[in-house]
Design an enzyme around this catalytic site. Sequence first.
Site, PDB file in Angstrom:
ATOM      1  N   GLU A 501       0.729  -1.199   0.010  1.00  0.00           N
ATOM      2  CA  GLU A 501       0.099   0.183  -0.218  1.00  0.00           C
ATOM      3  C   GLU A 501       0.645   1.462  -0.029  1.00  0.00           C
ATOM      4  O   GLU A 501       0.884   2.078   0.837  1.00  0.00           O
ATOM      5  CB  GLU A 501      -0.884  -0.005   1.267  1.00  0.00           C
ATOM      6  CG  GLU A 501      -1.947  -0.884   1.296  1.00  0.00           C
ATOM      7  CD  GLU A 501      -2.954  -1.062   2.234  1.00  0.00           C
ATOM      8  OE1 GLU A 501      -2.731  -0.273   3.124  1.00  0.00           O
ATOM      9  OE2 GLU A 501      -4.142  -1.641   2.119  1.00  0.00           O
ATOM     10  N   GLU A 605      -6.613  -7.873  -0.046  1.00  0.00           N
ATOM     11  CA  GLU A 605      -7.311  -7.602   1.294  1.00  0.00           C
ATOM     12  C   GLU A 605      -8.662  -7.412   1.265  1.00  0.00           C
ATOM     13  O   GLU A 605      -8.903  -6.489   0.022  1.00  0.00           O
ATOM     14  CB  GLU A 605      -6.573  -6.558   1.892  1.00  0.00           C
ATOM     15  CG  GLU A 605      -5.142  -6.842   2.359  1.00  0.00           C
ATOM     16  CD  GLU A 605      -4.597  -5.659   3.248  1.00  0.00           C
ATOM     17  OE1 GLU A 605      -5.286  -4.905   3.713  1.00  0.00           O
ATOM     18  OE2 GLU A 605      -3.201  -5.299   3.621  1.00  0.00           O
TER      19      GLU A 605
END
Length: 737
Positions: A501, A605
Amino acid sequence: MAGPHKRDTRQDNEQTVRSHARPRRERVERDSPHNSPGKRRSKTDSPEKSDKETPERRERRERRTKRVSRETPDPSPKQKARSPERRRRHDPSSYTSSERSSNPLSLDSLAKLDAYNEKQSRRPQEKERLLAAKGKDRSHERRHKEKVASGRILKEKSRHRRNAEHDREKRRVISGPLAEEGNVRKRGGYITEENGKKRLGRKFWFFVVGVVLLLVILIPVGVYASRRTGGGQDSGGGSDSGPDPANENLKGVDKNDIPATAKNTYLDPFTWYDTTDFNVTYTDDTVGGLPVMGLSSAWDDETQANENVPPLNKKWAYGTMPIRGVNIGGWLSVEPFITPSLFKSYKSNQGIIDEYTLTKELGPQKAAKTLEKHYAMFIQEEDFKEIQGAGFDHVRISYAYWAVTTYPGDPYVPKISWRYLLRAIEYCRKYGLRVNLDLHALPGSQNGWNHSGRQGAIGWLNGTDGDLNAQRSLDIHTQLSTFFAQPRYKNVIAIYGLANEPKMIALPTPAVLDWETKAAAIVRKSGMQQHLVVGDGFLGLSKWKGQLSGVQNVILDVHQYTIFNKNQINFPHQKKIQYACQGWTDQMKQSNNIATGFGPTICGEWSQADTDCALFLNNVNTGSRWEGTLPTSDPTTSVTTPRCPPNSGTCSCDKANADPGTYSDEYKQWLMMYAEAQMSSFETGWGWFYWTWVTESAVQWSWKAGMAAGILPKKTWQRDFNCTASVPDFADLPETY
């Protein structure tokens, strides 16, 4: 000493004088000239009747009588109280003239008699004085001895009293209600305030010891069993729950085999909190500068996760065979909402909000002890066995750069997590699970969020040390890729992540892409041929078409959540499922096609969470979008009005955070369908990884807890819903539960 121990020495002396004086006076009377042989008078003799008494003799006798009368003291009251006979024996002056001898004496004899009587009268007084002085000395000596003895007794009593008071302080814990009612047991048990010196009985202490031992045995077993079953709200059992490891494999190891230079370092197995399934033979061998400690030389890649997938040593058909994986998050890279127990004990003004502040607060030694216990207890072999049993075939393991090294100013615990990462890979191998290595935290923080290690400013490719930290990250990948290029990892490690991320909406996109290109080249140069993963950086999948075209065998990773978007969290229940089936499915298909998007795409995710209410999910000690209690300095992310679905009534997190046992059947049905819709959507790409396997309390974020609660499938492939079916309206399900 006082009281009866002190005697009256004057009375003793008086009695002593009397006992000695009485025989002497009697001897004087027997031996005096008045009683001399040949001159013994009869009881009827008297001076007046003597024919031989002349006027001169009578005059001398009278003078002598007067002189003796003057020299003899008046009798004391005690002497007056005596009988006449006893008084005569003790006082010669009490005799009358008729009782004295009337035998005539010469002047010379009278003079001798007077001198003798005067001497004898002084002897009792002298004796009494000497005896009084001697008695005084003896009394003084006796008092001194008594004083010394009493002092010793008092000192000994004082010492015992202090010890007793110290012991009573240790035994001061008294049952509050019993103490208040005054019904505290005195004998063999509790103590009272009135009788504080009462010792606790032996039977009571046997009982206490027995109870404590029973609790020591039962509590860890109960907590461990609860953690293993994943039941209840506390799905993780706590970061440090369960008994300490036995470390039986250290018994055959000689401490002398550890070089002096390695003792008490992270290479010394005797310093390891947990040695379970580690090779504890000392070695300082490294590959790529990283130790191989704890590893065995042999491995087996013939294991198979389940009957639907190939064993590790057989090729996986990525792109046609979907990945069904799960994350192990919050373990080797701490995340507060996954393990809130590490943060709940601190006050908000202490600012303990991430792993950086936590380790800084604890200090090096305590931080190492705390976090290694977390590493050892939070995830164990049993977890990997259960992951396999739930039908997973891949595991995404998040870890941080301090598993490899730390830099000046870093408070993180260095290198200890490395050993647990290697053991986790071996557990995956044992159960046929392929590994996605996820570098979750880079030097400087690549996104400024708490799960990157340090919440706040981004210091990676940004700020004063941005370039330095970017280079440090490349150096870390040099070490990591060299190590994992070993033959033993060829089959078990399937995917290698470059950076989790990176916040590309706040970073210059070209700089991030350039860094990722360099990182990919380093990995390939090291010999790793596994699939590489890069994050979409929250730019949106459509923005990635044509990017990194020069990098081979790379996958784009997207993380999909409705609850972190203030414009999606307020979707009604039906619309959330519809969005997963339509919106995310369309995005995935477009991105997965190289003609319309980036190419190979996975969802790394996602969760079934319906709200952002989980404790510490939006940072430690902050509110939620759901309740409108999440003010931030960024107006694009600040939420100060409730974002639960419109016209749904009061927005509260109470039911959202409730035990799943309180969920209605309708809500459980919706949660299951929402999860299955997402799985169906993401499998139109390369597959998915659920976030996460286990948490301490956030049920809707834990596959383990959700499976136990009946809101997630028992097997990943056994589902009742897919996106080809119609979505019910859930009209009977309140939007706020």
